[in-house]
Scaffold this active site. Structure first.
Site, mmCIF file in Angstrom:
data_model
loop_
_atom_site.group_PDB
_atom_site.id
_atom_site.type_symbol
_atom_site.label_atom_id
_atom_site.label_comp_id
_atom_site.label_asym_id
_atom_site.label_seq_id
_atom_site.Cartn_x
_atom_site.Cartn_y
_atom_site.Cartn_z
ATOM 1 C CG HIS A 125 -2.035 0.987 1.164
ATOM 2 N ND1 HIS A 125 -2.133 2.040 2.046
ATOM 3 C CD2 HIS A 125 -3.088 1.108 0.312
ATOM 4 C CE1 HIS A 125 -3.203 2.762 1.752
ATOM 5 N NE2 HIS A 125 -3.800 2.226 0.711
ATOM 6 C CE LYS A 127 -0.951 4.658 -1.980
ATOM 7 N NZ LYS A 127 -1.681 4.326 -0.752
ATOM 8 C CG ASP A 132 19.295 10.236 -10.692
ATOM 9 O OD1 ASP A 132 19.103 9.186 -11.333
ATOM 10 O OD2 ASP A 132 19.357 11.358 -11.227
ATOM 11 C CG HIS A 318 -6.663 8.606 -0.962
ATOM 12 N ND1 HIS A 318 -5.311 8.427 -1.196
ATOM 13 C CD2 HIS A 318 -7.213 7.368 -1.017
ATOM 14 C CE1 HIS A 318 -5.064 7.149 -1.401
ATOM 15 N NE2 HIS A 318 -6.195 6.471 -1.297
ATOM 16 C CE LYS A 320 -3.944 6.831 2.291
ATOM 17 N NZ LYS A 320 -5.354 6.696 2.393
ATOM 18 C CG ASP A 325 1.816 19.613 20.838
ATOM 19 O OD1 ASP A 325 0.718 20.177 20.658
ATOM 20 O OD2 ASP A 325 2.125 19.052 21.903
#
Length: 410
Positions: A125, A127, A132, A318, A320, A325
């Protein structure tokens, strides 16, 4: 926090020389990603859960093709469930351009019901794209058009709002840790090929990187948090719990699928009791009905504890991300059992007041312009059918969790 969670939190490897750019939505992410690929000289390694062959996907594939024409080594890793419909076509395109391609846990072609649910739910899941070994993109944005939300377009109607999400563009020592994570997974998925082509071992970073790596890019302190089913089972959740336990002023969490375990919910409640303001930005438009209604079944508990809940209404949420603080995180991990117990995930943890303020301002602007505040009294007046659907979804999700062997935590 449990002993295993505390140990997971201590394993974080901090780097202090990073430059980290916050990218909100695909309108910022995809141009930055393609620009980095177009500037690549040695390698591009892209991992994602979903890769659609829409306008955005075609743009990214075109950038990868241009890179291979310059002699850049290109690797693409897709999840077998998230890309079940597109993987074969993308594999053919990547092979034709001279790149390398793998599918993580391909969906079984026949008799899928015989495969244990727990195995099929262990998805890639995260991404992550590295370029380089100097630039990394880590976040929650798949290779899919922001406006491709699954809703049929209305004739002559203006285009709706894009899917709401974040990613980060990183340079600095943190990138080496992202490269290391990708190479470890690549070896696991390519042992047979690597035995036939031993020279390829030299291109892989298989030992944990020493820091600092190369020239510093900035002064932002950050760590890469991974979740897998071996050494990093609790890393992301433990980092959240530690930050929540020490919070003094503000906790803002934006999460697409919010169904955390009992320990997490109790930690938030204790924070409210200490005088911390806790705000949750959650899904307002239904994308996956069971997850949506199971989350709503928690509202009574959360609202009575004193938390503020905002539902994002303009489009699908979508994101997350969280700000606690001066602590902030952006990544792929939802706060639900599938992300926290089963999937491979990647978040970046940033310990920097300026970055935290930037993300907080972005979230507050979103809550003000697109968030619908959920009132306890109004929520309590919802009809019996809504209550039944919420309760049934809650039970069904808990049954799913029980299949992981962690049912008592939820």
């Amino acid at each position: 926090m449990t002993v295993s969670a505390r140990a997971a939190a201590r394993r974080l490897k901090w780097t202090d020389d990073n430059d980290i750019q916050l990218l909100c939505n695909g309108v910022a992410f995809f141009p930055a990603l393609c620009a980095a690929i177009d500037a690549a000289q040695e390698s591009v390694h892209l991992e994602t859960y979903m890769f659609e062959l829409d306008e955005v996907g075609e743009t990214v594939l075109a950038a990868l093709a241009r890179a291979t024409q310059r002699g850049v080594r290109v690797r693409v890793v897709l999840d077998g469930f998230g890309c079940a419909q597109s993987a074969a076509a993308i594999e053919a395109r990547v092979a034709a351009m001279g790149g390398q391609f793998r599918v993580y846990r391909p969906e079984p072609r026949h008799l899928a019901w015989l495969v244990p649910s727990r195995r099929r739910l262990r998805r890639l899941h995260r991404k992550i794209t590295t370029v380089d070994g100097k630039i990394a993109f880590v976040g929650g944005i798949n290779i899919i058009d922001d406006f491709n939300t699954g809703e049929p377009p209305q004739p002559d109607a203006p285009r709706g709002k894009p899917r709401y999400d974040y990613s980060l563009r990183v340079c600095g020592s943190l990138v080496a840790h992202a490269v290391h994570a990708q190479d470890l997974l690549w070896v696991r998925m390519n042992l047979a090929r690597l035995r036939r082509h031993p020279a390829e071992w030299r291109t892989l970073r298989l030992t944990p990187p020493a820091t600092p790596q190369g020239e510093p890019c900035g002064a932002t302190r950050a760590a890469l948090m991974l979740r897998d089913n071996v050494r990093h089972r609790k890393t992301i959740e433990a980092a959240y719990l530690r930050a929540i336990a020490s919070a003094k002023h503000d906790i803002v969490i934006a999460n697409a699928y919010f169904f955390p375990g009992l320990e997490f919910r109790q930690a938030l409640s204790r924070a409210v009791a200490r005088g911390v303001r806790v705000r949750l930005l959650l899904q307002g438009k239904v994308e996956y009905r069971m997850q949506y209604h199971a989350t709503r079944a928690l509202y009574d508990e959360l609202l009575r504890a004193g938390m503020e809940i905002y539902e994002y209404m303009p489009s699908h949420l979508h994101a997350k991300v969280a700000v606690i603080d001066d602590w902030a995180t952006v990544g792929s991990s939802n706060l639900d059992p599938f992300s926290l117990l089963l999937a491979r995930e990647a978040n970046i943890l940033v310990d920097d007041p300026a970055f935290a303020r930037n993300l907080l301002e972005s979230l507050e602007k979103t809550m003000a312009s697109g968030g619908r505040l959920v009132e306890l009294r109004a929520y309590g007046k919802r009809g019996w059918l809504h209550r039944l659907v919420d309760a049934a979804s809650h039970v069904m999700l808990r049954i799913g969790v029980a299949l992981t062997g962690k049912g008592t935590e939820y």
